[in-house]
Design a protein around this motif. Structure first.
Motif, short mmCIF file in Angstrom:
data_model
loop_
_atom_site.label_atom_id
_atom_site.label_comp_id
_atom_site.label_asym_id
_atom_site.label_seq_id
_atom_site.Cartn_x
_atom_site.Cartn_y
_atom_site.Cartn_z
N UNK A 1 -33.09 -79.26 124.79
CA UNK A 1 -32.41 -77.96 124.93
C UNK A 1 -32.66 -77.08 123.71
N UNK A 2 -32.64 -77.67 122.52
CA UNK A 2 -32.94 -76.89 121.31
C UNK A 2 -34.35 -76.32 121.37
N UNK A 3 -35.30 -77.15 121.74
CA UNK A 3 -36.69 -76.70 121.83
C UNK A 3 -36.80 -75.57 122.84
N UNK A 4 -36.18 -75.72 123.99
CA UNK A 4 -36.23 -74.70 125.04
C UNK A 4 -35.61 -73.39 124.55
N UNK A 5 -34.42 -73.47 123.93
CA UNK A 5 -33.73 -72.27 123.46
C UNK A 5 -34.52 -71.54 122.38
N UNK A 6 -35.12 -72.29 121.47
CA UNK A 6 -35.88 -71.67 120.38
C UNK A 6 -37.16 -71.04 120.92
N UNK A 7 -37.82 -71.74 121.83
CA UNK A 7 -39.03 -71.19 122.44
C UNK A 7 -38.71 -69.86 123.13
N UNK A 8 -37.61 -69.83 123.85
CA UNK A 8 -37.22 -68.58 124.54
C UNK A 8 -36.84 -67.49 123.54
N UNK A 9 -36.09 -67.84 122.51
CA UNK A 9 -35.63 -66.84 121.54
C UNK A 9 -36.79 -66.23 120.76
N UNK A 10 -37.82 -67.02 120.51
CA UNK A 10 -38.95 -66.55 119.70
C UNK A 10 -40.20 -66.27 120.53
N UNK A 11 -40.03 -66.23 121.86
CA UNK A 11 -41.12 -65.91 122.76
C UNK A 11 -42.35 -66.77 122.48
N UNK A 12 -42.12 -68.08 122.42
CA UNK A 12 -43.19 -69.05 122.16
C UNK A 12 -43.12 -70.13 123.23
N UNK A 13 -44.14 -70.95 123.29
CA UNK A 13 -44.10 -72.08 124.23
C UNK A 13 -43.35 -73.24 123.59
N UNK A 14 -42.80 -74.09 124.43
CA UNK A 14 -42.09 -75.26 123.91
C UNK A 14 -43.03 -76.17 123.12
N UNK A 15 -44.29 -76.27 123.55
CA UNK A 15 -45.26 -77.09 122.82
C UNK A 15 -45.48 -76.59 121.40
N UNK A 16 -45.41 -75.27 121.22
CA UNK A 16 -45.64 -74.68 119.90
C UNK A 16 -44.47 -75.00 118.95
N UNK A 17 -43.25 -74.98 119.44
CA UNK A 17 -42.09 -75.14 118.55
C UNK A 17 -41.60 -76.58 118.43
N UNK A 18 -41.98 -77.45 119.35
CA UNK A 18 -41.43 -78.81 119.39
C UNK A 18 -41.55 -79.57 118.06
N UNK A 19 -42.73 -79.64 117.48
CA UNK A 19 -42.91 -80.41 116.25
C UNK A 19 -42.08 -79.84 115.10
N UNK A 20 -42.00 -78.52 115.01
CA UNK A 20 -41.20 -77.92 113.95
C UNK A 20 -39.72 -78.25 114.13
N UNK A 21 -39.24 -78.21 115.36
CA UNK A 21 -37.84 -78.55 115.62
C UNK A 21 -37.58 -80.01 115.29
N UNK A 22 -38.49 -80.90 115.69
CA UNK A 22 -38.32 -82.32 115.40
C UNK A 22 -38.30 -82.58 113.89
N UNK A 23 -39.18 -81.91 113.16
CA UNK A 23 -39.21 -82.07 111.70
C UNK A 23 -37.92 -81.56 111.06
#
Length: 96
Positions: free
Chosen positions: A60-82
């Motif tokens: 859910x965090x990955x999805x929300x951040x991807x939507x908020x920053x107009x990015x794909x979930x694949x792009x933000x996933x590693x940064x969120x996990x880190x």
């Protein structure tokens, strides 16, 4: 941290935090050697999501951040996990 995508996260009970402008400053009050951690930009957004929606899943965090920053979930996933790993290591968030 297990790294599971469906893990849920929440702010730890002994954490004091405050918003300062667009930044978040958080401190683990149980550790006498803890230092405040300043979260900026996307990290501050993640913290706000934890504060407002926690416990919240990694997915859910990955999805929300991807939507908020107009990015794909694949792009933000590693940064969120880190970021979640860093926050967990500092005892600022807990799983569950």
């Amino acid at each position: 941290m297990t790294g599971e995508q469906s893990e849920t996260w929440r702010i730890a009970g002994a954490v004091a935090w405050t918003a300062s402008g667009n930044d978040i400053v958080a401190l683990d009050l149980e550790s006498p050697t803890a230092h405040p951690m300043t979260l900026q930009e996307t990290a501050a957004y993640v913290w706000e999501e934890l504060a407002e929606s926690g416990p919240i899943s990694t997915d859910a965090l990955v999805k929300n951040i991807a939507e908020a920053y107009d990015a794909t979930q694949d792009v933000v996933r590693n940064d969120v996990l880190e970021l979640l790993e860093r926050l967990h290591e500092q005892h600022l968030i807990i799983a569950g």
